[in-house]
Design a protein around this motif. Sequence first.
Motif, short mmCIF file in Angstrom:
data_model
loop_
_atom_site.label_atom_id
_atom_site.label_comp_id
_atom_site.label_asym_id
_atom_site.label_seq_id
_atom_site.Cartn_x
_atom_site.Cartn_y
_atom_site.Cartn_z
N ASP A 1 -9.76 -36.36 10.28
CA ASP A 1 -9.66 -36.18 8.83
C ASP A 1 -8.22 -36.41 8.37
O ASP A 1 -7.27 -35.88 8.96
CB ASP A 1 -10.10 -34.76 8.47
CG ASP A 1 -10.03 -34.51 6.98
OD1 ASP A 1 -10.81 -35.13 6.25
OD2 ASP A 1 -9.21 -33.68 6.56
N ALA A 2 -8.07 -37.22 7.33
CA ALA A 2 -6.74 -37.53 6.82
C ALA A 2 -5.99 -36.28 6.39
O ALA A 2 -4.79 -36.15 6.63
CB ALA A 2 -6.86 -38.51 5.65
N ALA A 3 -6.70 -35.34 5.76
CA ALA A 3 -6.04 -34.13 5.28
C ALA A 3 -5.48 -33.30 6.43
O ALA A 3 -4.40 -32.69 6.31
CB ALA A 3 -7.02 -33.29 4.46
N THR A 4 -6.19 -33.27 7.55
CA THR A 4 -5.70 -32.53 8.72
C THR A 4 -4.42 -33.16 9.26
O THR A 4 -3.44 -32.46 9.54
CB THR A 4 -6.78 -32.51 9.82
OG1 THR A 4 -7.92 -31.81 9.33
CG2 THR A 4 -6.26 -31.81 11.08
N TRP A 5 -4.41 -34.48 9.41
CA TRP A 5 -3.22 -35.17 9.88
C TRP A 5 -2.06 -34.98 8.89
O TRP A 5 -0.93 -34.71 9.29
CB TRP A 5 -3.50 -36.65 10.07
CG TRP A 5 -4.04 -36.99 11.42
CD1 TRP A 5 -5.32 -37.33 11.74
CD2 TRP A 5 -3.31 -37.02 12.65
NE1 TRP A 5 -5.43 -37.57 13.09
CE2 TRP A 5 -4.21 -37.38 13.67
CE3 TRP A 5 -1.98 -36.77 12.98
CZ2 TRP A 5 -3.82 -37.51 15.01
CZ3 TRP A 5 -1.58 -36.89 14.32
CH2 TRP A 5 -2.50 -37.26 15.31
N ASP A 6 -2.34 -35.14 7.61
CA ASP A 6 -1.28 -35.04 6.60
C ASP A 6 -0.64 -33.66 6.59
O ASP A 6 0.59 -33.52 6.53
CB ASP A 6 -1.84 -35.36 5.21
CG ASP A 6 -2.24 -36.82 5.05
OD1 ASP A 6 -1.90 -37.63 5.93
OD2 ASP A 6 -2.89 -37.15 4.04
N ALA A 7 -1.47 -32.61 6.67
CA ALA A 7 -0.94 -31.24 6.63
C ALA A 7 -0.12 -30.94 7.88
O ALA A 7 0.92 -30.27 7.80
CB ALA A 7 -2.09 -30.25 6.49
N PHE A 8 -0.57 -31.44 9.03
CA PHE A 8 0.15 -31.18 10.26
C PHE A 8 1.51 -31.87 10.25
O PHE A 8 2.54 -31.25 10.57
CB PHE A 8 -0.67 -31.64 11.47
CG PHE A 8 0.02 -31.42 12.80
CD1 PHE A 8 0.41 -30.16 13.18
CD2 PHE A 8 0.28 -32.49 13.64
CE1 PHE A 8 1.05 -29.94 14.41
CE2 PHE A 8 0.92 -32.29 14.86
CZ PHE A 8 1.30 -31.02 15.24
N VAL A 9 1.53 -33.13 9.86
CA VAL A 9 2.81 -33.85 9.83
C VAL A 9 3.73 -33.27 8.76
O VAL A 9 4.95 -33.19 8.95
CB VAL A 9 2.57 -35.36 9.61
CG1 VAL A 9 3.89 -36.09 9.41
CG2 VAL A 9 1.83 -35.95 10.81
N ALA A 10 3.17 -32.83 7.65
CA ALA A 10 3.99 -32.19 6.62
C ALA A 10 4.66 -30.92 7.17
O ALA A 10 5.82 -30.65 6.87
CB ALA A 10 3.14 -31.84 5.40
N PHE A 11 3.92 -30.17 7.98
CA PHE A 11 4.50 -28.97 8.60
C PHE A 11 5.63 -29.36 9.56
O PHE A 11 6.69 -28.73 9.55
CB PHE A 11 3.41 -28.20 9.35
CG PHE A 11 3.87 -26.90 9.94
CD1 PHE A 11 3.82 -25.73 9.20
CD2 PHE A 11 4.34 -26.83 11.25
CE1 PHE A 11 4.24 -24.51 9.76
CE2 PHE A 11 4.77 -25.63 11.80
CZ PHE A 11 4.72 -24.47 11.05
N LEU A 12 5.40 -30.40 10.34
CA LEU A 12 6.44 -30.86 11.25
C LEU A 12 7.68 -31.30 10.48
O LEU A 12 8.81 -30.99 10.86
CB LEU A 12 5.92 -32.01 12.10
CG LEU A 12 4.77 -31.73 13.07
CD1 LEU A 12 4.40 -33.00 13.83
CD2 LEU A 12 5.14 -30.62 14.05
N THR A 13 7.47 -32.04 9.41
CA THR A 13 8.59 -32.53 8.60
C THR A 13 9.36 -31.37 7.96
O THR A 13 10.60 -31.35 7.97
CB THR A 13 8.07 -33.47 7.51
OG1 THR A 13 7.36 -34.57 8.11
CG2 THR A 13 9.21 -34.02 6.67
N GLU A 14 8.63 -30.41 7.45
CA GLU A 14 9.25 -29.24 6.81
C GLU A 14 10.15 -28.49 7.78
O GLU A 14 11.17 -27.92 7.37
CB GLU A 14 8.15 -28.31 6.29
CG GLU A 14 8.66 -27.04 5.63
CD GLU A 14 7.54 -26.10 5.24
OE1 GLU A 14 7.85 -24.95 4.83
OE2 GLU A 14 6.36 -26.49 5.34
N HIS A 15 9.80 -28.52 9.06
CA HIS A 15 10.59 -27.77 10.06
C HIS A 15 11.45 -28.69 10.92
O HIS A 15 11.86 -28.33 12.03
CB HIS A 15 9.63 -26.95 10.93
CG HIS A 15 8.96 -25.83 10.20
ND1 HIS A 15 7.80 -26.01 9.47
CD2 HIS A 15 9.31 -24.53 10.04
CE1 HIS A 15 7.45 -24.87 8.92
NE2 HIS A 15 8.34 -23.95 9.24
N ASP A 16 11.71 -29.88 10.37
CA ASP A 16 12.60 -30.85 11.04
C ASP A 16 12.11 -31.24 12.43
O ASP A 16 12.89 -31.50 13.34
CB ASP A 16 14.03 -30.30 11.14
CG ASP A 16 14.66 -30.06 9.77
OD1 ASP A 16 14.41 -30.88 8.87
OD2 ASP A 16 15.37 -29.05 9.61
#
Length: 342
Positions: free
Chosen positions: A309-324
């Motif tokens: 699911d695109a939303a699952t991938w997007d949310a996970f990568v957003a979390f990674l990005t938010e925490h550098d």
Amino acid sequence: MARTSTSKTRPARRTAAAALAVLALAVPAGCAGDAEAGTAQALRPVSIVLDWTPNTNHLGLYLALEKGWFRDAGLDVTIVEPGETSGLQLVAAGKADMVFSVAEALVPAREKGADVVAVAAVVRENTSSLLSLAADGITRPRDLEGKRYGGYGGALENALIDALVTCDGGDPAKLERVPMVSDDPRIDLGQDAYDTTWVFEAWDTIRMRDVDGMDVATLPFADYTDCIPSWYTPLLAVSSTKLASDRALLDCTLDVLTRGYQESMRDPQGAADALLAHVPELDRALVEPSAHYLAEHFAPTPEDWGVQDAATWDAFVAFLTEHDLASDDFDTDAAWTDELLG
């Protein structure tokens, strides 16, 4: 922000009638050409690298192997257990065809230039949880204040624990982080090395609670997706180079694996028996309940197995990005595809 997508074109899902028709065939449709060739010449070799030693996450693979479905499809499968070189590295280097991996390894691998792309979610719902002895009274994330978390000190690990505790109104600074003493939480918890640790429900929790009879409590990550993202762990990945140069081989391999996992959901006991036939050193008392648990968690329905699911991938990568933990320009859309499913 990381480059993300809100939708992605994927093959239409099979209807129940179509799925039954596919299962009735001796050979998956995507493998017909390979199977016909295999009757007259050597089977095509394909190598699949595991992410860990054989366990119930691999049920579909071993069921398909036991049923002879790979051979029926014209494939000669070699299963490779992980070694010093990661499976993602082997696939990226063209030394293996497909690998069981996890999203938290695939993203940094791609950031370092590895040619790997996820092609199927093995388990749709993240079955991670924090496990503790029930006597310690940890019933929600903020109860971790004043406790000891046993882990490996990974950046993602710490970011997720911090987010869980903070989201529940607690202070993560009041949680002590200590190293794992062994790779077995049964031993560590029994020796009071720490109070809680990260486990997987389908294996560790079942083993400790149902097989060993320990009185344990868990905080399933899936219950806190308003605080932390879900992600695919495990997933199947290939190289985009291989996908372009020999799509037929990968298509056929994933078709057989899809059939194996769909059947594992319909017949978890048969899947457990198949895994134990190939890996008899595993504990039947653990494998059987684990197979039944995963039959309800691999996907919402057998026909949905593998779909990402695109939303699952997007949310996970957003979390990674938010925490550098991932760069702002990470191309999420290029990290996965469902084009081999269908």
